[in-house]
Structure formats: C-alpha cells, structure tokens
Design an enzyme around this catalytic site. Sequence first.
Site, PDB file in Angstrom:
ATOM      1  N   LYS A 112       0.847  -1.193   0.000  1.00  0.00           N
ATOM      2  CA  LYS A 112       0.000   0.000   0.000  1.00  0.00           C
ATOM      3  C   LYS A 112       0.880   1.241   0.000  1.00  0.00           C
ATOM      4  CE  LYS A 112      -3.930   1.832   2.656  1.00  0.00           C
ATOM      5  NZ  LYS A 112      -4.725   1.654   3.901  1.00  0.00           N
ATOM      6  N   HIS A 114      -0.261   4.405   0.478  1.00  0.00           N
ATOM      7  CA  HIS A 114      -0.857   5.518   1.204  1.00  0.00           C
ATOM      8  C   HIS A 114      -1.266   5.028   2.590  1.00  0.00           C
ATOM      9  CE1 HIS A 114      -4.185   3.333  -0.662  1.00  0.00           C
ATOM     10  NE2 HIS A 114      -4.939   3.775   0.332  1.00  0.00           N
TER      11      HIS A 114
END
Length: 234
Positions: A112, A114
């Site tokens: 991921k 973010h």
Amino acid sequence: MVVEANKPASDDALALEFVQFSVESGVLRFGEFKTKAGRLSPYFFNAGLFDDGAKLGRLAAFYARRIQASGLEFDMIFGPAYKGIPLAAAVAIELARLGVNKPFAYNRKEAKDHGEGGSLVGAPLQGRVLIVDDVMSAGTAARESIALIKAAGAIPHAVAIALDRQEMATEVTPDGVRDVPYSAVQYVRGQLGLQVCAIAQLSDLLHYLQQQVGGEMAEHRDRVQAYRDRYGVA
C-alpha cells in the site's frame, strides 16, 4: 511409489473428527482435480469453502486444539495472503477465548502506498512467529512468509496447517518438473527448520474412508489409496 500399505489405522480422534467435518461441509471433495504439480488428484481440500461464521469458527477450534496439543510455543500469529488472513484472525480469536491471547498480523499481495503504507497489517512482527495456512503443496508460500518475517526482524518458528497431503513435492529443473522423494511438509521441517503441525493427514482421510461401508465412499477410498501409493511419502 508404494508407501506404508500396512500402516496401522489412525487413532487420532481429533484428525478423524476434522476429516468428517470437512467432508460434511463440502470442503473436502472427491472427483478428479488437477493439482499445481499437474497431477490428477481424486480429492481436493478447499479451505475457501469454510465460508460462513459457524464453519469458520469450528475450523478455528480444530486449529486451536491441535496447536495446544502440539505443545508449540510462539509469540504471535501470521496469516499469509490470502487464505491465511481469515484463518490467522479466526485462530487468534479462538486461542484468546481459551485464555491464550496472541497478537496477529498478515500481509497484502500488493504494498500500500498511502495511509500506513507497506505490505504488512496488524501487530508488529516480532519474536517467534506461527504461520497459519490451509495446506502446503510445494512450500512456496512458506518460503515467502519466512522471507517477510525475517525481513521484519522476527523469527519464523512454526507452521500450522489444516491438511498434510503427505505426497511428493515437485522441483523445477532445466529438463522440466520432476518429483522429489519428500513432501512439502518434510521440506519445511528438514530444510527450512520450522516445526509443522497439521490437524489431519492423508492417512487420516484414508482411515475415515475405510470406516465408511459400501456406497461410493468405497470407490473414493480405492482411488485415494492408489494416488497415495503412486505419489505418497513415508
């Protein structure tokens, strides 16, 4: 490859109870299924079909009972994506219900970029880690989990699985894919140095089938035995 044709019947009540539960739940099916190794297997175990709360809760209870009976000591639980994620969470909940509260974590297939970022979710990986997964076919998933755990500074310590197929693993060579005289579980134990505990083994499935009188189960038994005779390991 003939293996343990005269092996005594299993007296593992937990394993036989689990096999019966898996068959009745439709998770352990009989027919003709192609494995990752390209073999035509007369049975297939699909943990993804433990697909409601009651079945998943009972599955977690089997894992917890086997883990506790094994005497394994560990500090946290890790579930490899994807099937290992609900398994690890459910087992952590069941162990906590039994008074053994352990942190757990899992990984994403894609990191991921973010929020918290990264590919790991849950408690920080530390100490002795128990990997929880469904089956072990080639040891590939175990190696990937081990690399993640080591990279985080923790110790890959043991693996808990639902079913040990007790069959020869395969190895990719320049000439193609070949069978090797050890199973994925034996490889993880012997070469990677991790403890492995399984709720049940193929030998337990055969014993369950031997207890079923008449009908199509007798045909399934003969086909599963023939498969074990050809691909099984001691």
